[in-house]
Design a protein around this motif. Structure first.
Motif, short mmCIF file in Angstrom:
data_model
loop_
_atom_site.label_atom_id
_atom_site.label_comp_id
_atom_site.label_asym_id
_atom_site.label_seq_id
_atom_site.Cartn_x
_atom_site.Cartn_y
_atom_site.Cartn_z
N TYR A 114 -5.00 0.44 4.79
CA TYR A 114 -3.99 -0.61 4.95
C TYR A 114 -3.01 -0.23 6.04
CZ TYR A 114 -0.26 2.11 2.79
OH TYR A 114 0.70 3.05 2.53
N ARG A 115 -2.31 -1.26 6.54
CA ARG A 115 -1.19 -1.08 7.46
C ARG A 115 -0.10 -2.06 7.06
NH1 ARG A 115 -3.10 -2.67 12.50
NH2 ARG A 115 -2.18 -4.73 12.25
N GLU A 131 -3.02 4.91 -1.91
CA GLU A 131 -1.80 5.65 -1.60
C GLU A 131 -0.56 4.77 -1.60
OE1 GLU A 131 -2.77 7.27 2.17
OE2 GLU A 131 -3.87 8.98 1.36
N LEU A 132 -0.72 3.48 -1.90
CA LEU A 132 0.46 2.61 -1.96
C LEU A 132 1.45 3.10 -3.02
CD1 LEU A 132 -0.89 -1.04 -1.55
CD2 LEU A 132 0.78 0.12 -0.12
N GLU A 133 0.94 3.80 -4.03
CA GLU A 133 1.82 4.32 -5.06
C GLU A 133 2.85 5.27 -4.47
OE1 GLU A 133 1.88 3.53 -8.19
OE2 GLU A 133 0.13 2.22 -8.22
N ARG A 134 2.51 5.94 -3.37
CA ARG A 134 3.42 6.91 -2.77
C ARG A 134 4.63 6.24 -2.13
NH1 ARG A 134 -0.26 10.37 1.14
NH2 ARG A 134 1.84 11.12 1.73
N MET A 135 4.57 4.93 -1.95
CA MET A 135 5.70 4.22 -1.35
C MET A 135 6.71 3.79 -2.39
SD MET A 135 3.65 1.87 1.42
CE MET A 135 5.18 1.18 2.04
N GLY A 136 6.45 4.15 -3.65
CA GLY A 136 7.42 3.85 -4.69
C GLY A 136 7.51 2.37 -5.00
N ARG A 140 4.33 -1.16 -4.77
CA ARG A 140 3.75 -1.85 -5.92
C ARG A 140 3.61 -3.35 -5.72
NH1 ARG A 140 0.14 -0.94 -9.80
NH2 ARG A 140 0.62 -2.01 -11.75
N PRO A 141 4.60 -4.09 -5.20
CA PRO A 141 4.42 -5.53 -4.99
C PRO A 141 3.25 -5.87 -4.08
CG PRO A 141 6.73 -4.97 -4.86
CD PRO A 141 5.98 -3.68 -4.90
N PHE A 142 3.00 -5.03 -3.06
CA PHE A 142 1.87 -5.31 -2.18
C PHE A 142 0.54 -5.02 -2.86
CE2 PHE A 142 5.36 -4.79 0.85
CZ PHE A 142 5.17 -5.91 1.64
N GLN A 143 0.53 -4.02 -3.72
CA GLN A 143 -0.67 -3.76 -4.50
C GLN A 143 -0.97 -4.93 -5.43
OE1 GLN A 143 -0.55 -0.50 -7.41
NE2 GLN A 143 -2.49 0.23 -6.58
N LEU A 144 0.07 -5.47 -6.07
CA LEU A 144 -0.10 -6.63 -6.94
C LEU A 144 -0.52 -7.86 -6.12
CD1 LEU A 144 2.99 -6.26 -9.31
CD2 LEU A 144 0.63 -5.57 -9.75
N SER A 145 0.00 -7.99 -4.92
CA SER A 145 -0.34 -9.14 -4.08
C SER A 145 -1.83 -9.14 -3.72
CB SER A 145 0.50 -9.13 -2.80
OG SER A 145 1.88 -9.23 -3.10
#
Length: 320
Positions: A114-115, A131-136, A140-145
């Motif tokens: 991802y970017r 690794e989106l989890e590492r962004m705190g 998370r909202p982008f992972q849900l999106s």
């Protein structure tokens, strides 16, 4: 004399009610009463075939939506106008704009890379989707999106290796999906997904994503199904084949609830266009070139540098 006057009043009342009743009956004739379709029977194999057919029918997709986000620490407005572009199997681009048309973010996904670009700060975050989890709280909202827009594209089908269990829940079927293999006791173990089908149309109205411990990680609900113009000329599977809808229906309202209690996401689509011709730039890639931070872009693949570690300041106010 008074008695005759009373009879006259009673006659007029009776005539009024008779006329009103006649108008009511004529209205019923003009508006025919429609019986609700009966509940339909299906097997697990039939429902899985439906998922596969609907998934295969969408090669590309674009749409316009409004997102309402509720989560702590999100540096974007709660109400966002957005655009999405998708190409099978896993190329996705999401853009968010404020009410004045200013770009808030761009999220590009290719395979599992991802970017995330934030124009207001000039920051770009890259890495693997896990690794989106590492962004705190921002990641998370982008992972849900990403999970939510699968409802517009088509619910992910069930692989041949995965095991399933079908059960009835009133006017719905629930399909539990298990990882391949069995536990020591010979059972399928904990499900990783639960999919609910409405038994009149066999549309998916809810999906739960579960952790390996069996806890709900996220819940998606799908509503407001509308027909979309699906041209079968370039498709290997056309509407009406293998029990598919004619015309195809898509949910224009998708709600997502984080099982960890980190917020909710509501997508309301203004427009969904299936199987359009998409240019590489609409998917956020180029044939040969460089991205915002100098990362090279080759064809449909993103050659991404490691995830950025800089902290993003809270720059957008949350609208009530």
């Amino acid at each position: 004399m008074q008695n005759e006057k009373g009879k006259s009043i009673a006659f007029h009342y009776c005539a009024f009610f008779l006329l009103s009743f006649a108008l009511f009956l004529s209205g019923c004739v003009g508006w025919p009463w429609r019986m609700e379709p009966p509940l339909r029977e299906a097997t697990a194999e039939h429902l899985i075939d439906l998922l596969r057919a609907r998934e295969a029918a969408i090669q590309t997709l674009k749409g316009l939506f409004r997102a309402q986000i509720k989560a702590p620490g999100i540096p974007i407005a709660q109400r966002v106008e957005g655009a999405m572009f998708y190409r099978r199997p896993n190329a996705l681009r999401l853009q968010g704009f404020n009410p004045l048309g200013g770009e808030l973010f761009e999220f590009v996904l290719g395979d599992d890379l991802y970017r995330l670009r934030l124009p207001a700060t000039g920051q770009v975050f890259t890495g693997r989707l896990v690794e989106l989890e590492r962004m705190g709280k921002l990641g998370r909202p982008f992972q849900l999106s990403v999970w939510a827009v699968t409802g517009a594209v088509g619910i992910a089908s069930v692989s041949k290796e995965e095991k399933v269990l079908l059960s009835e829940e009133g006017d719905r079927y629930r399909l539990d999906v298990f990882l391949p293999g069995e536990t020591e006791g010979g059972h399928a173990g904990q499900p990783i997904r639960r999919i609910w089908f409405e038994r009149r149309s066999f549309q998916v109205v809810r999906e739960d994503r579960l952790t390996t411990e069996g806890e709900v990680e996220a819940t998606m609900q799908f509503e407001d199904f509308r027909p979309v113009d699906l041209s079968p000329k370039d498709l290997s599977i056309s509407p009406g084949t293998d029990g598919m809808d004619t015309p195809m229906l898509k949910p224009f309202k998708i709600s997502m609830r984080d099982g960890r209690g980190q917020g909710t996401l509501l997508l309301t689509f203004h427009e969904i266009v299936p199987n359009p011709q998409l240019r590489p730039d609409e998917l956020g890639v180029a044939d040969v070139g460089r991205g915002a931070r100098g990362e090279r872009l080759w064809g449909n693949q993103l050659a991404l540098s490691p995830i950025a570690a800089s902290r993003i300041p809270l720059i957008f106010s949350e609208q009530p």
